[in-house]
Write an enzyme that holds these catalytic residues in place. Structure first.
Site, mmCIF file in Angstrom:
data_model
loop_
_atom_site.group_PDB
_atom_site.id
_atom_site.type_symbol
_atom_site.label_atom_id
_atom_site.label_comp_id
_atom_site.label_asym_id
_atom_site.label_seq_id
_atom_site.Cartn_x
_atom_site.Cartn_y
_atom_site.Cartn_z
ATOM 1 N N THR A 207 0.875 -1.291 0.328
ATOM 2 C CA THR A 207 0.321 0.150 0.408
ATOM 3 C C THR A 207 1.084 1.249 -0.037
ATOM 4 O OG1 THR A 207 -0.031 -0.005 2.185
ATOM 5 C CG2 THR A 207 -1.950 -1.220 1.521
ATOM 6 N N ARG A 208 2.153 0.935 -0.648
ATOM 7 C CA ARG A 208 3.151 2.283 -0.513
ATOM 8 C C ARG A 208 2.857 3.230 1.273
ATOM 9 N NH1 ARG A 208 5.031 3.093 -5.550
ATOM 10 N NH2 ARG A 208 6.435 5.050 -4.368
ATOM 11 N N GLU A 258 -1.031 -3.151 -4.682
ATOM 12 C CA GLU A 258 -2.121 -3.426 -3.170
ATOM 13 C C GLU A 258 -2.754 -5.453 -3.741
ATOM 14 O OE1 GLU A 258 -5.251 -0.552 -3.599
ATOM 15 O OE2 GLU A 258 -4.021 0.935 -4.115
ATOM 16 N N VAL A 260 -3.242 -6.337 -6.097
ATOM 17 C CA VAL A 260 -3.407 -6.919 -7.520
ATOM 18 C C VAL A 260 -2.660 -7.413 -8.630
ATOM 19 C CG1 VAL A 260 -4.855 -5.489 -10.027
ATOM 20 C CG2 VAL A 260 -5.134 -4.952 -7.136
ATOM 21 N N VAL A 263 1.484 -11.893 -4.910
ATOM 22 C CA VAL A 263 1.209 -11.950 -3.541
ATOM 23 C C VAL A 263 2.193 -11.558 -2.718
ATOM 24 C CG1 VAL A 263 0.704 -13.417 -1.727
ATOM 25 C CG2 VAL A 263 -0.781 -13.519 -3.399
ATOM 26 N N TYR A 447 -3.948 15.460 6.197
ATOM 27 C CA TYR A 447 -4.790 14.397 7.109
ATOM 28 C C TYR A 447 -6.260 14.775 7.543
ATOM 29 C CZ TYR A 447 -5.657 9.960 8.985
ATOM 30 O OH TYR A 447 -6.123 8.533 9.227
#
Length: 526
Positions: A207-208, A258, A260, A263, A447
């Site tokens: 997910t960076r 992610e 996609v 793994v 954020y």
């Protein structure tokens, strides 16, 4: 973690009367008489895996690591976003993976991927379960069944090169376990996102992720030397050394993918010696613009804080009123800033002194150590308060973006307006708070924490507000996500983010590595 809340039930944070009273005044909170469901009351969609598929997959991973009982499926039915938590309150039939597989090595992962490719079964890789953008939704897509592939058994420190400062960790190692395993040898990774207590090394890479100490140690992708990713097309080992000119950096196809494209099972990372000391100082600024200018000066001068954060007036004011940690800790009006410095005593002291001089020159007033120490002590606890707010009838969620320093004010105003307008149309005022927690020489993250009253269907209510905010982010020149990832929730804006040609490139890579399209359908790639 608790199946319908953020983390350890023993760490739950009931709302104080001060917060309840404030929310009734500010957002029109209406008392909730909702009764929480027990896990055994939840009705799940029956498993769609055929007996033949069950037998074959159980043979690959071992019978004890193949599970179809409702409890195991429920625990992997999604992530930990506000919509995820609200869905757990519903009394209808809920979606869940058809089975949970817990492989123990790369070969087992490869065999599972190839079997599922041949038999049309979707796969959702699963680490700590902390995703907040729909990345763990058990989407079947065009397939009849979907399984959760849990990486918890990839839990080892495989190697540590103390001379080079490189460690190889299994993808299922959690944040605390990484610090424990490395700490036994005097090292630290220094990656502390708010999900630290439960999220995993593989999830950080996929997910960076960006941790709260990013000013000192960088984002997680900055720490990655190499990694191993298992795909239906084969096992891909990426990254020989830290830097190379041997063509495009193919590690970047795996980082942020992610689940996609493959793994992730192992990650080689830059690590550092455990810091000898930590210095703390909190700051007050008269307004957000002044604080932002001060953070920019610190960052562009390279004074070297390990942590540097700034809350806006709303976030600072809420905490001053309640003395509880929705965002940051107390400041006497204005905006609260926090700085931490880690390292040797001499180096931490010199960076602290240089940073202090810059902040004072830009209008900052020192508040001493205590607010910064208090923040560090409770920095992973905010999601527990989110759960209590939801139970009380409030709508509470976060979103994030990033932009250039020159665009911070315009982007913040656009997102705030989009959220307040959308939630206002649903019948509730909104409290929109914001902080800067990640800084770069050219820009910073924003954020947002949003609190409103639940009205009608709160899931639809939030997604309407989130769509308005995402549209505003793209129109105002921000990125659709700075560190929460794309998942399902941000997928609709990916073409705006990377362009039509960029989407075609992602689809081409997907077709090469996962030609059957079984890996995490409905995420990342439009």
């Amino acid at each position: 973690m608790k199946w319908n809340a953020w983390g350890d039930p023993a760490a739950a944070k009931p709302l104080s009367e001060a917060i309840r009273g404030m929310l009734k005044q500010v957002v029109g909170l209406e008392d909730s008489d909702e009764v929480e469901l027990e896990a055994d009351q939840v009705r799940l969609r029956p498993s769609a895996l055929s007996p033949a598929d069950q037998d074959a997959l159980a043979k690959i991973v071992g019978a004890e690591f193949f599970r179809t009982d409702d409890r195991d499926r429920l625990l992997r039915a999604g992530g930990k976003s506000t919509p995820d938590m609200l869905r757990r309150k519903e009394t209808g039939v809920q979606n869940a993976p058809d089975a949970v597989l817990i492989p123990g090595d790369d070969q087992a992962v490869l065999e599972v991927l190839r079997y599922c490719s041949e038999h049309g079964i979707a796969i959702v890789p699963f680490g700590g379960g902390t995703n907040v953008t729909g990345g763990l939704d058990p989407v079947r897509g065009r397939f009849d069944a979907v399984i959760s592939l849990d990486l918890r058994r990839f839990d080892e420190l495989h190697s540590l090169d103390e001379v080079s400062g490189i460690a190889e960790l299994g993808a299922g190692v959690t944040g605390p376990d990484a610090e424990r395993l490395l700490g036994e040898h005097g090292f630290s990774l220094g990656h502390f996102p708010q999900s630290f207590e439960y999220a995993t090394i593989g999830g950080f890479a996929a997910t960076r992720s960006s941790g709260q100490d990013s000013a000192g140690y960088g984002r997680f992708n900055d720490m990655i030397i190499g990694l191993c990713m298992v795909t239906p097309a084969g096992v891909w080992d990426l990254g020989r050394v830290a830097a190379s000119a041997a063509g495009p950096d193919l590690r970047q196809l795996a980082i942020g993918s992610e689940g996609v494209l493959g793994v992730i099972t192992k990650v080689r990372l830059r690590v550092h010696r455990k810091p000898e000391t930590t210095r703390y100082e909190a700051w007050s600024f008269p307004d957000f613009a002044t604080g932002v200018a001060a953070l920019r000066a610190v960052t562009q001068a390279g004074t070297g804080p390990t942590v540097v954060r700034l809350s806006d007036e709303a976030e600072t004011g809420v905490n001053l009123a309640t003395h509880e940690s929705i965002g940051e800790e107390q400041a006497a009006g204005g905006c609260l800033g926090l700085t931490l410095f880690e390292g040797t005593p001499e180096h931490a002291e010199s960076r602290h002194a240089e940073t202090r001089a810059v902040l004072e020159a830009h209008g900052g007033k020192s508040l001493g150590e205590e607010p910064a120490r208090t923040w560090e002590h409770g920095r992973f606890s905010a999601p527990y308060l989110r759960d209590s707010l939801l139970a009380a009838g409030a709508l509470c969620e976060t979103l994030e973006t990033a932009t250039d320093w020159s665009n911070i004010a315009a982007l913040k105003a656009a997102v705030t307006e989009a959220l307040t307008s959308s939630l206002g149309e649903s019948g509730t005022p909104a409290l929109v708070m914001c902080h800067v927690s990640h800084v770069y020489p050219t820009g910073a993250s924003l954020y947002f924490t949003v609190v409103a009253g639940q009205r009608g269907n709160p899931i639809e209510q939030w997604f309407a507000a989130k769509r308005a905010a995402c549209d505003a982010i793209m129109a105002a020149g921000g990125t659709i996500t700075h560190h929460h990832a794309v998942g399902a929730d941000h997928r609709a804006w990916m073409q705006d983010e990377v362009g039509e040609l960029g989407v075609q490139v992602l689809r081409a890579v997907k077709a090469t590595l996962d030609p059957a399209g079984i890996l995490n359908p409905g995420k990342l790639i439009p």
